[in-house]
Design a protein around this motif. Sequence first.
Motif, mmCIF file in Angstrom:
data_model
loop_
_atom_site.group_PDB
_atom_site.id
_atom_site.type_symbol
_atom_site.label_atom_id
_atom_site.label_comp_id
_atom_site.label_asym_id
_atom_site.label_seq_id
_atom_site.Cartn_x
_atom_site.Cartn_y
_atom_site.Cartn_z
ATOM 1 N N ILE A 38 -22.654 -4.135 30.955
ATOM 2 C CA ILE A 38 -24.064 -4.214 30.076
ATOM 3 C C ILE A 38 -23.942 -2.944 29.281
ATOM 4 O O ILE A 38 -24.193 -2.867 28.241
ATOM 5 C CB ILE A 38 -25.206 -4.275 31.110
ATOM 6 N N LYS A 39 -23.524 -1.695 30.292
ATOM 7 C CA LYS A 39 -23.454 -0.214 29.442
ATOM 8 C C LYS A 39 -22.535 -0.321 28.378
ATOM 9 O O LYS A 39 -22.909 0.085 27.153
ATOM 10 C CB LYS A 39 -23.225 0.589 30.345
ATOM 11 N N THR A 40 -21.498 -0.911 28.590
ATOM 12 C CA THR A 40 -20.312 -1.007 27.449
ATOM 13 C C THR A 40 -20.841 -1.963 26.277
ATOM 14 O O THR A 40 -20.793 -1.633 25.058
ATOM 15 C CB THR A 40 -19.205 -1.735 27.958
ATOM 16 N N LEU A 41 -21.573 -3.044 26.546
ATOM 17 C CA LEU A 41 -22.159 -3.784 25.350
ATOM 18 C C LEU A 41 -23.018 -3.035 24.599
ATOM 19 O O LEU A 41 -23.140 -3.105 23.430
ATOM 20 C CB LEU A 41 -22.780 -5.316 25.911
ATOM 21 N N LEU A 42 -24.062 -2.323 25.317
ATOM 22 C CA LEU A 42 -24.902 -1.515 24.552
ATOM 23 C C LEU A 42 -24.059 -0.395 23.650
ATOM 24 O O LEU A 42 -24.647 0.026 22.418
ATOM 25 C CB LEU A 42 -25.832 -0.709 25.639
ATOM 26 N N LYS A 43 -23.221 0.152 24.398
ATOM 27 C CA LYS A 43 -22.303 1.224 23.414
ATOM 28 C C LYS A 43 -21.730 0.622 22.193
ATOM 29 O O LYS A 43 -21.826 1.152 21.182
ATOM 30 C CB LYS A 43 -21.380 1.627 24.226
ATOM 31 N N MET A 44 -21.225 -0.616 22.373
ATOM 32 C CA MET A 44 -20.761 -1.138 21.296
ATOM 33 C C MET A 44 -21.900 -1.698 20.251
ATOM 34 O O MET A 44 -21.658 -1.675 18.893
ATOM 35 C CB MET A 44 -20.044 -2.757 21.718
ATOM 36 N N ALA A 45 -23.047 -1.849 20.657
ATOM 37 C CA ALA A 45 -24.188 -2.096 19.880
ATOM 38 C C ALA A 45 -24.392 -0.756 18.857
ATOM 39 O O ALA A 45 -24.618 -0.782 17.794
ATOM 40 C CB ALA A 45 -25.432 -2.537 20.466
ATOM 41 N N SER A 46 -24.324 0.310 19.612
ATOM 42 C CA SER A 46 -24.476 1.608 18.961
ATOM 43 C C SER A 46 -23.404 1.943 17.896
ATOM 44 O O SER A 46 -23.686 2.433 16.898
ATOM 45 C CB SER A 46 -24.498 2.743 20.191
ATOM 46 N N TYR A 47 -22.423 1.569 18.306
ATOM 47 C CA TYR A 47 -21.202 1.616 17.537
ATOM 48 C C TYR A 47 -21.230 0.895 16.119
ATOM 49 O O TYR A 47 -20.782 1.173 15.328
ATOM 50 C CB TYR A 47 -19.741 1.305 18.096
ATOM 51 N N SER A 48 -21.951 -0.297 16.276
ATOM 52 C CA SER A 48 -22.242 -1.230 15.251
ATOM 53 C C SER A 48 -23.279 -1.050 14.433
ATOM 54 O O SER A 48 -23.748 -1.555 13.314
ATOM 55 C CB SER A 48 -22.256 -2.736 15.871
ATOM 56 N N GLY A 49 -23.862 0.410 14.701
ATOM 57 C CA GLY A 49 -25.081 0.653 13.964
ATOM 58 C C GLY A 49 -26.210 0.629 14.204
ATOM 59 O O GLY A 49 -27.409 0.625 13.560
ATOM 60 N N TYR A 50 -26.576 -0.291 15.573
ATOM 61 C CA TYR A 50 -27.990 -0.717 15.989
ATOM 62 C C TYR A 50 -28.349 0.630 16.914
ATOM 63 O O TYR A 50 -27.791 1.385 17.596
ATOM 64 C CB TYR A 50 -27.886 -1.599 16.876
ATOM 65 N N ASP A 51 -29.595 0.780 16.648
ATOM 66 C CA ASP A 51 -30.295 1.950 17.630
ATOM 67 C C ASP A 51 -30.459 1.321 19.042
ATOM 68 O O ASP A 51 -30.716 0.306 19.337
ATOM 69 C CB ASP A 51 -31.863 2.033 17.233
ATOM 70 N N ILE A 52 -30.035 2.332 20.029
ATOM 71 C CA ILE A 52 -30.290 2.034 21.495
ATOM 72 C C ILE A 52 -31.153 3.185 22.029
ATOM 73 O O ILE A 52 -31.242 4.154 21.745
ATOM 74 C CB ILE A 52 -28.694 1.870 22.166
ATOM 75 N N ASP A 53 -31.585 2.887 23.426
ATOM 76 C CA ASP A 53 -32.088 3.681 24.267
ATOM 77 C C ASP A 53 -31.223 4.337 25.161
ATOM 78 O O ASP A 53 -30.955 3.695 26.136
ATOM 79 C CB ASP A 53 -33.596 3.004 25.004
ATOM 80 N N TYR A 54 -30.930 5.672 24.930
ATOM 81 C CA TYR A 54 -29.805 6.095 25.827
ATOM 82 C C TYR A 54 -30.176 6.109 27.065
ATOM 83 O O TYR A 54 -29.307 6.719 27.983
ATOM 84 C CB TYR A 54 -29.291 7.433 24.998
ATOM 85 N N THR A 55 -31.462 6.348 27.549
ATOM 86 C CA THR A 55 -31.949 6.418 28.899
ATOM 87 C C THR A 55 -31.081 5.555 29.834
ATOM 88 O O THR A 55 -31.216 5.853 31.142
ATOM 89 C CB THR A 55 -33.368 6.468 29.100
ATOM 90 N N TYR A 56 -30.648 4.244 29.367
ATOM 91 C CA TYR A 56 -29.952 3.339 30.168
ATOM 92 C C TYR A 56 -28.827 3.817 30.741
ATOM 93 O O TYR A 56 -28.644 3.477 31.856
ATOM 94 C CB TYR A 56 -29.427 2.180 29.236
ATOM 95 N N SER A 57 -28.138 4.900 30.411
ATOM 96 C CA SER A 57 -26.962 5.303 30.763
ATOM 97 C C SER A 57 -27.061 6.333 32.337
ATOM 98 O O SER A 57 -26.254 6.569 32.845
ATOM 99 C CB SER A 57 -26.421 6.330 29.862
ATOM 100 N N ASP A 58 -28.396 6.681 32.490
ATOM 101 C CA ASP A 58 -28.847 7.301 33.629
ATOM 102 C C ASP A 58 -28.767 6.418 34.961
ATOM 103 O O ASP A 58 -28.814 6.919 36.053
ATOM 104 C CB ASP A 58 -30.089 8.089 33.564
ATOM 105 N N VAL A 59 -28.868 4.866 34.705
ATOM 106 C CA VAL A 59 -28.941 4.070 35.968
ATOM 107 C C VAL A 59 -27.447 3.972 36.659
ATOM 108 O O VAL A 59 -26.823 3.712 35.706
ATOM 109 C CB VAL A 59 -29.386 2.817 35.453
#
Length: 323
Positions: free
Chosen positions: A105-126
């Motif tokens: 899931i974290k990897t998919l969110l990272k790919m979303a960020s690379y694709s130019g979409y905004d993400i909430d980086y607090t997810y990485s603390d879980v």
Amino acid sequence: MEAQVFNLSTNRFPSYSNHLSVNTSSKGILFCDFAATYLAKCRKSVKAKHCYQNVLDHFVKFCRINNIAPMTYEIGMEMMEDFVYYLQATAKLMSTTVAGHLCHIKTLLKMASYSGYDIDYTYSDVNVKMDEHDVVTLDRDEITRIYVYSNLTKSEIVVRDLFVIACQTALRYSDFSRLTEDNFIDNVIQIKTQKTGTLVIIPQSKYVREILRKYNYQLPKCPCIQYFNKVIKSVCRKVGITQSVPYERTIGLERVSLMVEKWKRIGSHSGRRSAATNMFLAGIPALRIMKITGHKTEEAFMRYIGLSKEENAAVLAGNMFFH
């Protein structure tokens, strides 16, 4: 739009905000839509895509249960913690599986960020605490017993021989199952590992040379890893590898601890771990073994091998410091 998250202590669903209509300035996309599109277009292997699809299926169920449709920028620490809890309490997955799903899931969110979409980086603390590996390995005497045992069927003999090669080379199933005559050069095995793409060169032991000559350097093939694991368990049971060993796992929210017969714990990966452990016990430096296993740090390697405190003491006793 209000979403619901399950609370175990009250057996109710307290509210938390899904800010879908609030963060109008954020550039986002529905996470599940992005993930599906990404998996359809990416160049990952079929096996890798299956793993990602598995976790995405769980996330879709989680969203349906909680009546949410999160944008990429809405999956922060709170929602990620809820998803992890769902995997543990509802799906009742093992801790290693939960940790793997979280990583995907974290990897998919990272790919979303690379694709130019905004993400909430607090997810990485879980994070998820994984079980320590209670490694089950075979010692050299047990491997010899397996190798010389004669009361086996033809299919069991094939699996047994491939397993012994794994126990002597520390190769994964994905590598020892595709060995061909081209990999046998002089008295070594050379192969580029499938998982890491690294070239490894491994000396051929006596058992390996005998097995290669037996098949005229054209090793038989095994249908699949599931078949291999089923048959090698049967072989080990026949050989008498039946002593009780501990089995501890976290399944869902519960810690399972019991004793099981050793043959039940043996699989294709047991050969690789047994080889690494026995090499170390034979006095081969860890850094040299890591050239075969592919471990990047000695700390990771030492966690990987099945070295008991008694065996560790025996290794230390041979050091000049204790003479």
